[in-house]
Design a protein around this motif. Sequence first.
Motif, PDB file in Angstrom:
ATOM      1  N   VAL A  68      -8.894   3.863  -6.330  1.00  0.00           N
ATOM      2  CA  VAL A  68      -8.882   4.896  -5.294  1.00  0.00           C
ATOM      3  C   VAL A  68      -8.177   6.117  -5.874  1.00  0.00           C
ATOM      4  CG1 VAL A  68      -8.201   5.478  -2.943  1.00  0.00           C
ATOM      5  CG2 VAL A  68      -8.766   3.108  -3.514  1.00  0.00           C
ATOM      6  N   LYS A  69      -8.868   7.260  -5.826  1.00  0.00           N
ATOM      7  CA  LYS A  69      -8.343   8.456  -6.491  1.00  0.00           C
ATOM      8  C   LYS A  69      -8.322   9.648  -5.539  1.00  0.00           C
ATOM      9  CE  LYS A  69     -10.348   6.933 -10.897  1.00  0.00           C
ATOM     10  NZ  LYS A  69     -11.303   7.260 -11.992  1.00  0.00           N
ATOM     11  N   GLY A  70      -7.151  10.200  -5.324  1.00  0.00           N
ATOM     12  CA  GLY A  70      -7.010  11.435  -4.562  1.00  0.00           C
ATOM     13  C   GLY A  70      -7.495  11.355  -3.124  1.00  0.00           C
ATOM     14  N   ALA A 114      -3.507  12.474   7.809  1.00  0.00           N
ATOM     15  CA  ALA A 114      -3.079  11.081   7.930  1.00  0.00           C
ATOM     16  C   ALA A 114      -2.844  10.425   6.583  1.00  0.00           C
ATOM     17  CB  ALA A 114      -4.126  10.284   8.720  1.00  0.00           C
ATOM     18  N   VAL A 115      -3.641  10.790   5.588  1.00  0.00           N
ATOM     19  CA  VAL A 115      -3.508  10.255   4.229  1.00  0.00           C
ATOM     20  C   VAL A 115      -3.645  11.426   3.268  1.00  0.00           C
ATOM     21  CG1 VAL A 115      -4.481   8.714   2.477  1.00  0.00           C
ATOM     22  CG2 VAL A 115      -4.464   8.005   4.872  1.00  0.00           C
ATOM     23  N   ASN A 116      -2.753  11.502   2.278  1.00  0.00           N
ATOM     24  CA  ASN A 116      -2.738  12.656   1.373  1.00  0.00           C
ATOM     25  C   ASN A 116      -2.670  12.214  -0.082  1.00  0.00           C
ATOM     26  OD1 ASN A 116      -2.525  15.442   0.604  1.00  0.00           O
ATOM     27  ND2 ASN A 116      -0.338  15.104   0.262  1.00  0.00           N
ATOM     28  N   ASP A 117      -3.729  12.522  -0.830  1.00  0.00           N
ATOM     29  CA  ASP A 117      -3.761  12.290  -2.277  1.00  0.00           C
ATOM     30  C   ASP A 117      -3.340  10.858  -2.629  1.00  0.00           C
ATOM     31  OD1 ASP A 117      -4.227  12.998  -4.920  1.00  0.00           O
ATOM     32  OD2 ASP A 117      -2.167  13.676  -5.244  1.00  0.00           O
ATOM     33  N   PHE A 118      -3.976   9.916  -1.957  1.00  0.00           N
ATOM     34  CA  PHE A 118      -3.653   8.493  -2.146  1.00  0.00           C
ATOM     35  C   PHE A 118      -4.353   7.969  -3.393  1.00  0.00           C
ATOM     36  CE2 PHE A 118      -4.685   4.002  -1.571  1.00  0.00           C
ATOM     37  CZ  PHE A 118      -3.463   3.464  -1.206  1.00  0.00           C
ATOM     38  N   ASN A 119      -3.573   7.333  -4.274  1.00  0.00           N
ATOM     39  CA  ASN A 119      -4.103   6.743  -5.504  1.00  0.00           C
ATOM     40  C   ASN A 119      -3.655   5.291  -5.602  1.00  0.00           C
ATOM     41  OD1 ASN A 119      -5.211   9.237  -7.150  1.00  0.00           O
ATOM     42  ND2 ASN A 119      -3.248   9.873  -6.296  1.00  0.00           N
ATOM     43  N   MET A 120      -4.576   4.418  -5.971  1.00  0.00           N
ATOM     44  CA  MET A 120      -4.234   2.994  -6.110  1.00  0.00           C
ATOM     45  C   MET A 120      -5.283   2.320  -6.981  1.00  0.00           C
ATOM     46  SD  MET A 120      -3.663   0.114  -3.128  1.00  0.00           S
ATOM     47  CE  MET A 120      -5.323   0.355  -2.479  1.00  0.00           C
ATOM     48  N   GLU A 121      -4.840   1.387  -7.813  1.00  0.00           N
ATOM     49  CA  GLU A 121      -5.750   0.565  -8.590  1.00  0.00           C
ATOM     50  C   GLU A 121      -5.408  -0.903  -8.348  1.00  0.00           C
ATOM     51  OE1 GLU A 121      -5.495   1.868 -12.672  1.00  0.00           O
ATOM     52  OE2 GLU A 121      -7.121   3.323 -12.349  1.00  0.00           O
ATOM     53  N   ILE A 122      -6.444  -1.711  -8.167  1.00  0.00           N
ATOM     54  CA  ILE A 122      -6.248  -3.138  -7.916  1.00  0.00           C
ATOM     55  C   ILE A 122      -7.008  -3.935  -8.962  1.00  0.00           C
ATOM     56  CG2 ILE A 122      -6.490  -5.030  -6.282  1.00  0.00           C
ATOM     57  CD1 ILE A 122      -6.394  -3.083  -4.024  1.00  0.00           C
ATOM     58  N   GLU A 123      -6.297  -4.774  -9.675  1.00  0.00           N
ATOM     59  CA  GLU A 123      -6.910  -5.642 -10.664  1.00  0.00           C
ATOM     60  C   GLU A 123      -7.503  -6.876  -9.992  1.00  0.00           C
ATOM     61  OE1 GLU A 123      -3.971  -6.642 -13.557  1.00  0.00           O
ATOM     62  OE2 GLU A 123      -3.232  -4.592 -13.703  1.00  0.00           O
TER      63      GLU A 123
END
Length: 245
Positions: free
Chosen positions: A5-7, A17-26
């Motif tokens: 998930v990028k930006g 509600a959500v701002n520049d959310f970044n996440m990586e899931i292996e």
Amino acid sequence: MLLSVKGLTHYFGGLRAVNDFNMEIEKGIIQGLIGPNGAGKTTTFNLITGMHVPTSGEIIFSGDNITGKPAYHIAGKGIARTFQNLKLFSRLTVRENIRVVQNKQGKDAAAEEERLIKLFELEKYAEYRSCDLPYGAQRRLEIARALAIKPKLLLLDEPAAGMNPSEVDNLSELINMIIKEFDITILLIEHQMRMVMKLCHKLTVLNFGEVIATGAPRDILNNSGVVEAYLGKGGASIRGKRSER
């Protein structure tokens, strides 16, 4: 990487509600998404699963860009979820709740239906309407139904909400069983920090819609920024913190 998930940013009218959310899931892990009430966790789930369309950013799942795709498309790609407030088909039986989401029929579907009913200890309730089940059994049924679509990624939104400590421990064991039995990856929203510490390999922390920390659970719980987000200045620890409902 299973999910990237990028930006990710989302507005409700003028409210961000959500701002520049970044996440990586292996693949193959249990990743926690935590934060105070109102931090944007469920909104993030809704964006990933197609219930909301992001204002900006992108969501890549198994190499495919699923940003803004409808929920049925995303489910078909292999993402399933549960809800903080149960969303079972209340007038259908346990068996029917599982059967209605399966994407196949015949002997294989029937065998998988029986497997899920047995694994989630729902045999004695199989012909009960879901609205007549005890609360803990309803929670188990919602997870079983999500697994019936054979997802690669399962999103659990506060599965321990409303449970007593004994039920929370049983749920933790159940989630560990799911990881082993179904070759699946889990993204978990949860306020029960003892459960989070026991289960999660990695945590992402949200506050006011923004990521404020990512890392191993032990490091996160000693992070001063995370402690302040939960308890305000002067808070010593969030270890053992109970639900804030």
